[in-house]
Design an enzyme around this catalytic site. Structure first.
Site, mmCIF file in Angstrom:
data_model
loop_
_atom_site.group_PDB
_atom_site.id
_atom_site.type_symbol
_atom_site.label_atom_id
_atom_site.label_comp_id
_atom_site.label_asym_id
_atom_site.label_seq_id
_atom_site.Cartn_x
_atom_site.Cartn_y
_atom_site.Cartn_z
ATOM 1 N N ASP A 1 0.700 -1.180 0.195
ATOM 2 C CA ASP A 1 0.274 -0.224 -0.103
ATOM 3 C C ASP A 1 0.776 1.537 -0.048
ATOM 4 O O ASP A 1 2.339 0.891 -0.089
ATOM 5 C CB ASP A 1 -0.404 -0.236 0.774
ATOM 6 C CG ASP A 1 -1.385 0.898 1.703
ATOM 7 O OD1 ASP A 1 -1.858 2.075 0.791
ATOM 8 O OD2 ASP A 1 -1.218 1.769 2.744
ATOM 9 N N PHE A 2 -0.093 2.625 -0.346
ATOM 10 C CA PHE A 2 1.033 3.972 -0.622
ATOM 11 C C PHE A 2 1.017 4.041 1.555
ATOM 12 O O PHE A 2 2.046 4.966 2.018
ATOM 13 C CB PHE A 2 0.545 4.864 -1.325
ATOM 14 C CG PHE A 2 1.914 5.957 -1.344
ATOM 15 C CD1 PHE A 2 3.297 5.865 -1.795
ATOM 16 C CD2 PHE A 2 1.481 7.031 -1.086
ATOM 17 C CE1 PHE A 2 3.456 7.041 -2.276
ATOM 18 C CE2 PHE A 2 1.720 7.950 -1.595
ATOM 19 C CZ PHE A 2 3.692 8.055 -2.090
HETATM 20 MG MG MG Z 1 -2.930 2.804 3.722
#
Ligand code: MG
Length: 262
Positions: free
Chosen positions: A26-27
């Protein structure tokens, strides 16, 4: 992070077959610190380098995010990373172009109408983020407006057919498609060992995909990223819990070292 020994054990199958292994993350909140203005979020220093190094060793390495693919391309592009945006609705091609899931196209107009309605109706403390195929409303600047934001997205979902997805201090309206981080991770990591790092509810579908991979006998590492806002489920289901993006960076470096040691 749990004891280094467990990480060594978890990494062992990846080390035995790096090309048969995939690493996805995820970022926001996982690789990039959470900031008030989503446009200002940047990967933590060192993150891009370690992903780059991992991409040189593993079969596939990438970022699977709720961000528009253009944002991922602008900040992480050109390094051979797999980049999936808008919860699997968009993809950055190796040539740097944006590919959209075909079923999503008819929803562009509906999402635009919802964004315009939100901008007109929501109080100033709630910001509307136009993401193309989805629209997010953020109440981080004024958490007392959480209820107002929830009431608005719920009503808008009913009239538009869009689906509400809760996020960190936000709600997002997305097309009602069978597409999420889990489907993106499952497709991109098919047949491989899979590691995934995430901090939020939207990442649970990716953990589901890893559960299915494990059921097929593949090695998996579910990395839960801890913060004050992390849902309990992401931490309970994690094989490794790390602290914030700094912890993710340490884990990715440990993974890289594990793949490199003689
Ligand atoms: Mg996130």
């Amino acid at each position: 992070m749990v004891s280094p020994l467990s990480v060594v054990e978890l990494v062992a199958p990846f080390r035995a077959d790096p090309l048969g292994s995939a690493v996805f993350s995820d970022f926001d909140g996982t690789l990039a610190p959470i900031v008030d203005d989503p446009a200002e979020a940047r990967p933590l220093a060192g993150v891009v380098d370690v992903l780059d190094a991992l991409a040189g060793r593993c079969g596939i390495v990438g970022v699977v995010s709720g961000r528009p693919a253009t944002f991922l391309r602008d900040h992480l592009g050109g390094r051979g990373l797999f980049l999936s945006g808008l919860y699997g609705l968009e993809l950055v091609t190796p040539a740097g172009e944006i590919e959209v899931v075909r079923e999503a196209a008819p929803w562009v107009e509906v999402v635009e109408e919802a964004a315009a309605a939100g901008e007109a109706a929501l109080p100033p403390g709630v910001s509307v983020e136009r993401k193309g195929l989805t629209v997010a409303v953020h109440f981080r600047r004024d958490p007392s407006l959480a209820r107002a934001a929830e009431a608005w997205v719920t009503a808008r979902a009913e009239v538009s057919g869009l689906v509400v997805h809760p996020g960190r201090m936000s709600y997002e309206l997305r097309p009602p498609l069978e597409c999420d981080k889990g489907s993106a991770v499952a497709a991109a990591g098919e047949g491989r060992n899979v590691c995934f790092l995430g901090d939020d509810r939207g990442d649970l579908s990716a953990f589901d995909a890893l559960d299915r991979a494990a059921g097929e006998g593949r090695a998996v590492i579910r990395v839960g990223v801890q913060s004050e806002e992390a849902p309990a489920e992401i931490l309970e289901r994690a094989d490794v819990v790390v602290d914030g993006p700094e912890g993710s960076l340490r884990f990715l470096n440990a993974l890289l070292e594990g793949l490199e040691d003689p």
